[in-house]
Design a protein around this motif. Structure first.
Motif, PDB file in Angstrom:
ATOM      1  N   ASP A  18     -12.024  -0.031  17.839  1.00  0.00           N
ATOM      2  CA  ASP A  18     -12.282   1.130  16.979  1.00  0.00           C
ATOM      3  C   ASP A  18     -11.464   1.030  15.697  1.00  0.00           C
ATOM      4  N   ILE A  19     -10.207   0.579  15.830  1.00  0.00           N
ATOM      5  CA  ILE A  19      -9.340   0.417  14.662  1.00  0.00           C
ATOM      6  C   ILE A  19      -9.896  -0.660  13.734  1.00  0.00           C
ATOM      7  N   ILE A  20     -10.295  -1.783  14.318  1.00  0.00           N
ATOM      8  CA  ILE A  20     -10.807  -2.903  13.511  1.00  0.00           C
ATOM      9  C   ILE A  20     -12.069  -2.499  12.767  1.00  0.00           C
ATOM     10  N   GLU A  21     -12.982  -1.800  13.428  1.00  0.00           N
ATOM     11  CA  GLU A  21     -14.219  -1.357  12.774  1.00  0.00           C
ATOM     12  C   GLU A  21     -13.914  -0.411  11.616  1.00  0.00           C
ATOM     13  N   LYS A  22     -12.947   0.470  11.821  1.00  0.00           N
ATOM     14  CA  LYS A  22     -12.560   1.418  10.769  1.00  0.00           C
ATOM     15  C   LYS A  22     -11.979   0.677   9.572  1.00  0.00           C
ATOM     16  N   TRP A  23     -11.064  -0.257   9.832  1.00  0.00           N
ATOM     17  CA  TRP A  23     -10.423  -0.982   8.744  1.00  0.00           C
ATOM     18  C   TRP A  23     -11.415  -1.845   7.964  1.00  0.00           C
ATOM     19  N   ASN A  24     -12.362  -2.428   8.656  1.00  0.00           N
ATOM     20  CA  ASN A  24     -13.311  -3.315   7.989  1.00  0.00           C
ATOM     21  C   ASN A  24     -14.438  -2.570   7.273  1.00  0.00           C
ATOM     22  N   SER A  25     -14.526  -1.272   7.497  1.00  0.00           N
ATOM     23  CA  SER A  25     -15.581  -0.492   6.825  1.00  0.00           C
ATOM     24  C   SER A  25     -15.027   0.371   5.699  1.00  0.00           C
ATOM     25  N   ASP A  26     -13.711   0.317   5.510  1.00  0.00           N
ATOM     26  CA  ASP A  26     -13.061   1.119   4.468  1.00  0.00           C
ATOM     27  C   ASP A  26     -12.273   0.191   3.560  1.00  0.00           C
ATOM     28  N   ALA A  27     -12.650   0.168   2.283  1.00  0.00           N
ATOM     29  CA  ALA A  27     -12.012  -0.731   1.315  1.00  0.00           C
ATOM     30  C   ALA A  27     -10.525  -0.463   1.148  1.00  0.00           C
ATOM     31  N   LYS A  28     -10.090   0.722   1.544  1.00  0.00           N
ATOM     32  CA  LYS A  28      -8.665   1.057   1.414  1.00  0.00           C
ATOM     33  C   LYS A  28      -7.782   0.102   2.217  1.00  0.00           C
ATOM     34  N   TYR A  29      -8.334  -0.381   3.355  1.00  0.00           N
ATOM     35  CA  TYR A  29      -7.536  -1.219   4.244  1.00  0.00           C
ATOM     36  C   TYR A  29      -7.605  -2.691   3.837  1.00  0.00           C
ATOM     37  N   SER A  30      -7.091  -2.954   2.641  1.00  0.00           N
ATOM     38  CA  SER A  30      -7.029  -4.339   2.157  1.00  0.00           C
ATOM     39  C   SER A  30      -5.913  -5.066   2.883  1.00  0.00           C
ATOM     40  N   ASN A  31      -5.846  -6.379   2.684  1.00  0.00           N
ATOM     41  CA  ASN A  31      -4.778  -7.149   3.317  1.00  0.00           C
ATOM     42  C   ASN A  31      -3.401  -6.649   2.897  1.00  0.00           C
ATOM     43  N   SER A  32      -3.228  -6.372   1.606  1.00  0.00           N
ATOM     44  CA  SER A  32      -1.925  -5.921   1.120  1.00  0.00           C
ATOM     45  C   SER A  32      -1.576  -4.557   1.714  1.00  0.00           C
ATOM     46  N   TYR A  33      -2.585  -3.700   1.901  1.00  0.00           N
ATOM     47  CA  TYR A  33      -2.350  -2.388   2.495  1.00  0.00           C
ATOM     48  C   TYR A  33      -1.889  -2.547   3.947  1.00  0.00           C
ATOM     49  N   LEU A  34      -2.553  -3.447   4.670  1.00  0.00           N
ATOM     50  CA  LEU A  34      -2.213  -3.662   6.080  1.00  0.00           C
ATOM     51  C   LEU A  34      -0.837  -4.296   6.225  1.00  0.00           C
ATOM     52  N   ILE A  35      -0.478  -5.166   5.285  1.00  0.00           N
ATOM     53  CA  ILE A  35       0.850  -5.791   5.326  1.00  0.00           C
ATOM     54  C   ILE A  35       1.938  -4.748   5.087  1.00  0.00           C
ATOM     55  N   ASP A  36       1.677  -3.817   4.164  1.00  0.00           N
ATOM     56  CA  ASP A  36       2.628  -2.723   3.922  1.00  0.00           C
ATOM     57  C   ASP A  36       2.726  -1.828   5.161  1.00  0.00           C
ATOM     58  N   LEU A  37       1.578  -1.588   5.789  1.00  0.00           N
ATOM     59  CA  LEU A  37       1.550  -0.766   6.995  1.00  0.00           C
ATOM     60  C   LEU A  37       2.356  -1.441   8.111  1.00  0.00           C
ATOM     61  N   ALA A  38       2.201  -2.767   8.204  1.00  0.00           N
ATOM     62  CA  ALA A  38       2.933  -3.525   9.213  1.00  0.00           C
ATOM     63  C   ALA A  38       4.435  -3.359   9.020  1.00  0.00           C
ATOM     64  N   SER A  39       4.877  -3.411   7.769  1.00  0.00           N
ATOM     65  CA  SER A  39       6.296  -3.265   7.463  1.00  0.00           C
ATOM     66  C   SER A  39       6.809  -1.895   7.898  1.00  0.00           C
ATOM     67  N   GLU A  40       5.978  -0.862   7.711  1.00  0.00           N
ATOM     68  CA  GLU A  40       6.375   0.506   8.059  1.00  0.00           C
ATOM     69  C   GLU A  40       6.574   0.685   9.560  1.00  0.00           C
ATOM     70  N   ILE A  41       5.772  -0.025  10.357  1.00  0.00           N
ATOM     71  CA  ILE A  41       5.841   0.159  11.814  1.00  0.00           C
ATOM     72  C   ILE A  41       6.629  -0.963  12.504  1.00  0.00           C
ATOM     73  N   GLY A  42       7.277  -1.811  11.693  1.00  0.00           N
ATOM     74  CA  GLY A  42       8.156  -2.830  12.259  1.00  0.00           C
ATOM     75  C   GLY A  42       7.462  -4.087  12.744  1.00  0.00           C
ATOM     76  N   VAL A  43       6.285  -4.377  12.192  1.00  0.00           N
ATOM     77  CA  VAL A  43       5.559  -5.593  12.558  1.00  0.00           C
ATOM     78  C   VAL A  43       5.762  -6.632  11.459  1.00  0.00           C
ATOM     79  N   GLU A  44       6.225  -7.808  11.844  1.00  0.00           N
ATOM     80  CA  GLU A  44       6.498  -8.848  10.860  1.00  0.00           C
ATOM     81  C   GLU A  44       5.272  -9.738  10.638  1.00  0.00           C
ATOM     82  N   ILE A  45       4.823  -9.819   9.390  1.00  0.00           N
ATOM     83  CA  ILE A  45       3.739 -10.723   9.004  1.00  0.00           C
ATOM     84  C   ILE A  45       4.388 -11.882   8.261  1.00  0.00           C
TER      85      ILE A  45
END
Length: 207
Positions: A10-37
């Motif tokens: 469900d998360i993947i479908e949402k991210w891939n259908s909304d232009a807001k969830y670009s790679n840079s956006y997801l990388i910033d999100l990862a940093s916020e929740i403690g996920v290292e890319i």
């Protein structure tokens, strides 16, 4: 029941259908929740897979999401596998065991906990004849308890026995033949073809 596979897809479908969830956006999100890319130029699918795991884990810790099963053979899991394609499906980076929910039960005071085994006891728990339940390594294996609270396992369990110390000879001063004969008297079979050190080690192991 909520499966990990469904929540993730469900998360993947949402991210891939909304232009807001670009790679840079997801990388910033990862940093916020403690996920290292580590590789910020990685394939988008790899980034999506890693960050979505982090989001699920974060939501579980906040109490916003409850996973009750993995959904291994679900349609969502198949869709995720097809989406990842040749990149393969990464192992979930979640410190959860959804299978334990199958054995959860609620107490009168409202507390809920799980017993992973069919008998309602945890892996190392066992119940005595007087109804008391406690846990230690070995679970229901033959064992007994001392008055000082120590517990150990051995054949015959709680049968009456003593722990009298037996004075052992100095094995290092004995010949291999003498070692073999002494061990045989105790019902222990040694291999005299081995080195003396090996025979002593095996003897100590079996005493």
């Amino acid at each position: 029941m909520t499966s990990y596979a469904k929540v993730k897809w469900d998360i993947i479908e949402k991210w891939n259908s909304d232009a807001k969830y670009s790679n840079s956006y997801l990388i910033d999100l990862a940093s916020e929740i403690g996920v290292e890319i580590r590789n910020k130029r990685a394939d988008r699918k790899s980034i999506v897979a890693k960050v979505s795991d982090g989001v699920i884990k974060s939501d579980i810790e906040k109490g916003d999401c409850t996973i009750t099963e993995w959904g291994t053979f679900s349609q969502e899991q198949t869709s995720f596998e097809n989406y990842m394609g040749s990149l393969g499906v990464p192992e979930p980076e979640l410190d959860i065991d959804p299978d334990t929910h199958e054995h959860e039960h609620e107490h009168d005071d409202g507390t809920v906990h799980s017993h992973p085994h069919e008998d309602g006891h945890h892996e190392d728990e066992h119940e005595h004849d007087d109804g008391t339940v406690h846990s230690h390594e070995g679970g229901d294996e033959p064992h007994h308890h001392h008055e000082d609270g120590t517990t150990h396992d051995h054949e015959d369990g709680d049968e009456p026995h003593t722990h009298e110390e037996v004075e052992l000879p100095d094995f290092k001063k004995m010949s291999k033949k003498a070692l073999d004969e002494w061990a045989e008297e105790k019902g222990i079979i040694l291999d005299r073809r081995k080195t003396k050190a090996h025979m002593i080690a095996e003897l100590n192991k079996q005493l």
